[in-house]
Design an enzyme around this catalytic site. Structure first.
Site, PDB file in Angstrom:
ATOM      1  N   ASP B 364      12.385   5.554   5.275  1.00 23.82           N
ATOM      2  CA  ASP B 364      11.973   5.102   6.577  1.00 23.82           C
ATOM      3  C   ASP B 364      12.329   6.217   7.549  1.00 23.82           C
ATOM      4  OD1 ASP B 364      10.977   3.135   8.093  1.00 23.82           O
ATOM      5  OD2 ASP B 364      12.927   2.256   8.562  1.00 23.82           O
ATOM      6  N   ASP B 711      15.283  -1.119   6.562  1.00 23.43           N
ATOM      7  CA  ASP B 711      16.213  -1.904   7.355  1.00 23.43           C
ATOM      8  C   ASP B 711      15.654  -3.268   7.728  1.00 23.43           C
ATOM      9  OD1 ASP B 711      14.331  -0.844   8.985  1.00 23.43           O
ATOM     10  OD2 ASP B 711      15.703   0.432  10.108  1.00 23.43           O
ATOM     11  N   ASP B 715      10.904  -4.925   4.831  1.00 25.07           N
ATOM     12  CA  ASP B 715      11.144  -3.940   3.776  1.00 25.07           C
ATOM     13  C   ASP B 715      11.717  -4.573   2.524  1.00 25.07           C
ATOM     14  OD1 ASP B 715      10.326  -1.875   5.397  1.00 25.07           O
ATOM     15  OD2 ASP B 715      12.327  -1.592   6.243  1.00 25.07           O
TER      16      ASP B 715
END
Lengths: 282, 1018
Positions: B364, B711, B715
């Site tokens: 990410d 996070d 996800d």
């Protein structure tokens, strides 16, 4: 589809025709690896043989390097066995015992003993020391005549008392090289008794030779190579009026001022026990 | 309202019935609570009155409390039972049962020494139970780590019931409740907004969008995630107030469904778990094979059935590495502890090793690669682009601040700004202070605070008269404010303005150059355009700044400025400059990405940002390397249409969420295969088609071991699906942490690299440790083979074997986990999980057939020595077994004519066990020394650098001595106090092991790729 692929890979792991591999290796690969292991193991075996050879060189032919386990010699009876059940009316029940004893005692026949062994001075150790590097070999042995066992020698009573219900048992002390079983000239002797509850049933016991002693002149033992004709001293016991038709647990032990008491766990170290039953009923 | 709920319930129930996989598919297709959105029947009275308490209690009874249930765990006893029923454990159970049967039969016969079998059976069961407890404890501990992440502070909600506002526990909310939320609150359930005032919600934990979403009562979209009238459970209300009715509670909320979706994705087995299982299967298979073979052989030779069964059991005990699982677990948990010190908390122990075999990291951007705070990156004034310092600790270079223009620009940036520091933070360094305000204003505030000094006081000096803020409703992309000047004599007003650069420029007629106001000629406009484009191409957010001193006569002191009427000059201003902002990469990231690259790991970036920003950041941190071009770059360079570019020429590739949606799996695989440098930008925040999930699946199809960082709740499916899921400790949501295998406490990408390094190290060390553990199985097995085939007195007993496996050799094998790496493991390619196995053929062959063989010879040498020196010559031993083990034979003759009772022979046998044990121990000391390295010479690695290993050897010797010489041992564990000389018999073999391995390593180093290397390097 997937299953087919799996099948073929499974087969391929054994014999893959395209690469000519057997179990994942080609012939030359197998050859090389097997050659490697051949050389490797020959080397290892060589090293093993070498160390064994060196080790064997350090051993004495006549006396083991250590005698850690033999502090207390074991005792054994003839005829062998934990339990003996005989029937005075049934010859077959004791026939094998007398045969065993005959066989066992044939080595102690007076004539044979006189021929092979020496008469020694009784009540003292028959020590035959080596003079320095010169080994005093072969070593002589003392006579133990069968006649010493008197009533149990089988010379007079060929049934060793079995027929009469007064059986003989022969007791021997295990051979241990260099063992001196008594100090201050006191010979070790065997004493037999019944276990607690049977103590009044055992009756009178006769010992041959007298006192059931192992004469000191038979010690020390020098090993089977040096002392080929060693005659192991014996003690015979005869139950003169044992209670009949009952199981009787008997324990014999060696009484000596030089033999340590054996471990609790070893039931045959310096003692021997067995069960005796004499049936008189038909 | 309530019928509607019924409808939803039915739907939910239907859904539950569908299997998990289908559910996943279903979720991908639609998130349908659409029906709920449209049915907005409002009753005014109800709107003020809310539910009655009784009704609420009734619904609460029906629906259960409003909380996310943790994913259903396996019952504790099942977990424990599973620990007791592994492959090896089952084998041990079988062995124990055989022992019991043997004991039973022997006991009924009254055999001496039958209790040995009972002891052995008890020992075996103890081993299984103790290792089982150990495994269970490890699992229990890791479960507790997860539990500790759950926030225990109860959430409150403001609810209207019976016409009164009450503060209640959010757990007690029910469907239909009327709740009020305001800025700063966490939304307590899924809520349909019926009234809102400037309400903005941060959905980032749910969807990953970083922009706050405004919420209004209008239904604007079919999709519940897009529509404006639904606020979701667990999101945060940033500003404004809203009132709404609860439409879903607990696990039926969107987030609950995603969380349960995450638990639905099967937890993939970690590579090391597969490795160990694979290995245990082989071992168990071999043990049974050997045991059965010898059972048959023994039966054939003429042993009794019971004896043959005991042989079978003994071989199983000898062959199974009982201590292996404990060793592996301890090694892994040691590494996990080491990682925890470096801010990686490992939840699933085996994940440590997986991390080492990672070949793709799917990261990410926000918060992991970047600092997650907007920062001023560049300024354009005086027709020059200046770079600002973007480092976290302000350690970078600053630009020349002597220009007069800079001062004006800074003044505009400082004054035309609504952000303020929260009070009482003077002790904190400026970049870490908390600011109230939006991201770009925060960036500007911090920037000016750093450059000029105390901004709060500065603003005091320039008293604000009027302000027109950004207003998204009337599409005003500008913000302006009017200030008095700090010089009390100067009665002019200063108007400052900022906004989108082109809109600002429209309003300007002059430009500040070197402090001089110059007319805004075409030349300057062009310069502006170039600078604007340049900054934009860096992926930065650019703002323009301008100001004007208002005419003193026209706007005298006391002039009534009206923000709505705009009764003042807003054109003909003086352009001051451009300031561009970006969320800058963390300082450690470029280095870490570089390390990944040298370690053969691909870093794929996934972000919700605009492709240009994404690309810029990727280039900045090195995910896209210098000189790499995307297809579009090549097209621009060659001046040909994008379609004509050979896709294979482009190393880099930026794929946007829209493109991703249209791609088939094959196309994505192809893209991942042909472009080594991949960036996924503007990924749709929709959880059902969560881009990371698709990307992970694609990478896994290509055979990669994928690590995913994440996070948000969205996800979590990807985190589960990944071979190793990494959640962020600070920014991460509970669902993400729950789904992850590892948690980065500092949210720092560099920590992953440390993790990879540790993972690789533990793989190497586990290999060494397993090699060490396996070796001794051969000297444990051969005594039985010789015993059965050559009929010598038994050289090694079962209990002795267990003592080696579980007492003396455990510590040394664990100590290998502390071994330092042999070479720079971060310069090697990640291992191929299909080819480079933990236990490979050469490792097993080398351990078993070479070192193990040497150890066996050492054992037999010592055994025959002990026998011969006590009076039993080797040749006499051969074939001696039946006499030796005859319980009734009390006068067996040895080589010297001495007579032995059974018990004397038994203790002699125990002596043999002990010398064989000592031989294995001495050889294992040599073994642990050689296992320190696989390639390097031990002299290069150093004998004493691994202090743990040295103390393990000392420990092993002490324990060996204790077992030999402690009183009572002969009758408990069958150890005898042996003669000191026998300790030295195996030493030549120990030296042989050492020298042979040095020769092996020398050959491996000198002739890489040779036959020697291929066959003997493990």
């Amino acid at each position: 589809m997937a299953k087919d692929a799996e099948k073929s890979t499974w087969k391929d792991t054994i014999w893959n025709p395209s690469t000519r591999e057997f179990c994942g290796r080609t012939a030359s690969s197998w050859g090389l690896i097997l050659l490697f292991y051949l050389v490797f193991y020959i080397f290892l075996a060589g090293m093993f043989c070498l160390t064994m050879y060196v080790m064997l060189q350090t051993l004495d032919d006549h006396k083991p390097t250590w005698q850690d386990r033999l502090g207390t010699p074991g005792m054994m009876i003839r005829p062998r066995g934990d339990t003996m059940e005989i029937n005075t009316h049934n010859t077959e029940s004791w026939d094998m015992y007398t045969k065993t004893l005959d066989n066992f005692l044939s080595f102690y026949n007076n004539s044979l003993q006189a021929e092979k062994n020496d008469k020694c001075t009784p009540d003292q150790y028959f020590i035959q020391a080596d003079s320095g590097d010169v080994k005093n070999i072969p070593k002589r042995s003392c006579q133990f005549n069968r006649s010493l066992l008197q009533e149990c020698s089988g010379l007079n009573d060929r049934t060793y008392g079995y027929q009469a219900g007064k059986p003989c048992i022969i007791i021997k002390l295990n051979r241990v090289i260099g063992m001196l079983p008594g100090k201050d000239g006191q010979a070790p002797f065997v004493t037999c008794g019944a276990k607690k509850e049977d103590s009044d049933k055992i009756g009178k016991v006769a010992y041959y030779p007298e006192n059931g002693a192992f004469n000191l002149m038979y010690y020390p033992y020098y090993g089977k190579k040096a002392q080929v004709n060693y005659s192991q001293p014996l003690v015979a016991i005869k139950f003169l009026n044992i209670t009949l038709n009952e199981d009787i647990n008997i324990e014999c032990r060696i009484i000596s001022n030089n033999i340590p008491p054996g471990s609790e766990r070893d039931k045959f170290a310096g003692k021997v026990s067995f069960k005796l039953r004499i049936n008189t009923k038909q | 309202m309530f019928e509607m709920n019924g409808e939803v319930d039915v739907k939910m129930k239907k859904k539950k019935k569908i299997k998990k996989k289908d559910r996943l598919e279903g979720m991908k297709k639609e998130m349908d609570i659409v029906s709920v959105i449209h049915k907005t029947r409002r009753r005014e009275s109800w709107r003020e009155y809310g539910l009655t308490s009784s009704k609420a209690a009734e619904v609460l009874e029906r629906d259960g409390p409003n909380e996310l249930l943790p994913p259903k765990g396996t019952p504790e006893y099942v977990k424990f039972a599973r620990q007791l029923a592994g492959g090896l454990q089952c084998l041990m159970w079988v062995a124990a049962v055989i022992c019991f049967i043997a004991f039973g039969i022997e006991f009924s016969r009254g055999t001496l020494g039958c209790f040995d079998d009972l002891y052995l059976a008890i020992t075996l069961i103890t081993v299984v139970v103790v290792t089982g407890c150990f495994g269970y404890y490890q699992e229990f501990k890791s479960t507790n780590i997860i539990a500790s992440f759950k926030n225990l502070v109860p959430q409150q909600a403001l609810v209207i019931r019976d016409g009164q506002k009450n503060q209640i526990n959010a757990m007690d909310l029910v469907v239909g409740d009327l709740v009020e939320i305001k800025g700063g609150d966490r939304v307590p359930a899924d809520i349909r907004i019926i009234f809102a005032q400037g309400c903005k919600v941060d959905n980032s934990s749910l969807t990953g969008e970083s922009e706050p979403q405004s919420k209004t009562p209008e239904c604007t979209h079919e999709n519940p995630l897009e529509t404006k009238n639904i606020a979701f459970f667990s999101t945060t209300c940033l500003e404004g107030v809203a009132t709404g009715t609860v439409i879903n509670t607990g696990d039926r909320t969107i987030i609950g469904r995603i969380a349960s979706l995450a638990s639905g994705v099967g937890n993939e087995k970690t590579p090391i778990a597969i490795e160990i299982e694979h290995f245990v299967d082989i071992i168990a298979g071999l043990a049974i094979f050997f045991g059965f073979t010898f059972f048959v052989v023994a039966m054939f030779i003429g042993y009794a059935f019971l004896e043959a069964m005991i042989f079978f059991m003994a071989i199983v005990v000898a062959y199974v590495p009982e201590g292996l699982l404990a060793t592996v677990t301890v090694c892994l948990s040691l590494t996990a502890k080491r990682l925890a010190r470096k801010n990686c908390v490992v939840k699933n122990l085996e994940a440590v090793e997986t991390l080492g075999s990672t070949s793709v990291i799917c990261s990410d951007k926000t918060g992991t690669l970047t600092q997650n705070r907007m920062t001023v990156a560049h300024l354009w004034f005086d027709n020059v682009i200046h770079a600002a310092d973007t480092t976290e600790d302000q350690s970078g270079q600053s630009f020349d601040q002597s220009s007069e223009t800079w001062r004006s620009l800074a003044r505009v940036a400082g004054l035309c700004n609504r952000a303020i520091f929260k009070p009482n933070q003077e002790s904190l360094p400026i970049p870490r202070r908390i600011v109230v305000g939006d991201a770009s204003e925060t960036a500007l505030l911090k920037f000016t605070e750093l450059a000029i000094g105390n901004m709060m006081e500065y603003r005091e000096r320039f008293k604000k008269v009027v302000e027109v803020p950004f207003n998204s409703t009337n599409k005003n992309t500008l913000m302006l404010s009017v200030h008095e000047l700090e010089d009390p004599m100067d009665l002019r007003y200063l108007l400052v303005m900022k906004g989108a650069p082109e809109r600002i420029l429209e309003r300007c007629s002059t430009i500040l150059i070197k402090g001089q106001e110059m007319p805004l000629e075409e030349q300057w406009r062009e310069a502006f355009q170039t600078a604007y484009m340049d900054l934009g191409s860096l992926g930065e957010r650019v703002l323009g700044f301008c100001h004007i001193y208002l005419n003193e006569n026209e706007f005298p002191r006391g002039y009534k400025f009206d923000s709505d009427e705009m009764n003042f000059t807003t054109s003909g201003l003086c352009f001051a400059g451009l300031i561009s902002m970006i969320d800058p990469p963390r300082a450690t990231v470029p280095d870490a990405v570089m390390k990944c690259r040298t370690a053969g790991i691909r870093v794929v970036m996934v972000t919700g940002d605009h492709p240009i920003t994404a690309r810029a950041i990727a280039a900045n941190v090195g995910i896209i390397t210098e000189g790499s071009e995307t297809v579009e770059d090549i097209a621009t360079r060659k001046r040909i249409p994008v379609e004509q570019v050979n896709r294979r020429d482009a190393r880099a590739c930026v794929i946007s969420g829209g493109q991703l949606k249209d791609m088939s799996s094959e196309e994505l695989d192809e893209a991942l295969r042909s472009h080594p440098e991949m960036v996924f930008a503007r990924t749709s925040p929709q959880p059902p088609s969560s881009p990371p999930l698709i990307i992970v699946e694609s990478c896994q199809r290509l055979g990669s071991i994928v690590a995913v960082t994440g996070d948000g709740v969205n996800d979590s499916p990807a985190l589960k699906k990944a071979d190793i899921g990494i959640a962020m400790g600070i920014a991460g949501s509970d669902a993400a942490k729950n789904a992850a295998d590892m948690i980065l406490l500092d949210d720092n990408f560099a920590s992953i690299v440390t993790g990879v390094e540790q993972g690789r190290l533990i793989f190497d060390n586990l290999k060494k440790s397993i090699a060490y553990t396996l070796t001794k199985n051969i000297p444990e097995l051969t005594p039985y083979l010789i015993y059965i085939t050559v009929s010598v007195p038994l050289p090694l007993g079962c209990i002795t074997i267990l003592m080696i496996e579980l007492a003396t050799d455990i510590f040394p094998s664990v100590s290998l986990a502390y071994e330092k790496a042999e070479s720079d493991i971060m310069h090697l390619k990640p291992r191929n999980p299909r080819k480079d196995r933990l236990v490979n053929e050469s490792l097993a062959a080398y351990s078993y057939f070479q070192i193990g063989a040497i150890q066996s010879f050492a054992g037999f040498t010592d055994y025959f020595t002990a026998m011969a020196q006590e009076g039993w010559y080797p040749l006499l031993c051969v074939g001696l077994r039946s006499h030796w083990e005859n319980v009734h034979l009390q006068d067996l003759q040895d080589s010297y004519g001495q007579e032995w009772t059974y018990a004397q022979r038994l203790y002699q046998q125990y002596t043999c066990y002990t010398v064989f044990f000592i031989s294995i121990e001495i050889c294992q000391i040599a073994d642990v020394l050689i296992r320190k390295t696989r390639r390097l010479s031990i002299f290069q690695q150093g004998f004493f650098r691994n202090k743990v290993l040295v103390s393990a050897i000392v420990f092993q010797l002490l324990l060996g001595n204790l077992l030999c010489y402690c009183p009572g041992m002969p009758n408990i564990f069958n150890f005898m106090p042996i003669r000191g000389q026998w300790w030295f018999v195996p030493i030549p073999y120990g030296i042989l092991i050492f020298v042979y391995d040095e020769i092996r390593k020398l050959g491996v180093r000198r002739h890489p790729g040779s036959w020697w290397d291929q066959e003997l390097y493990y």
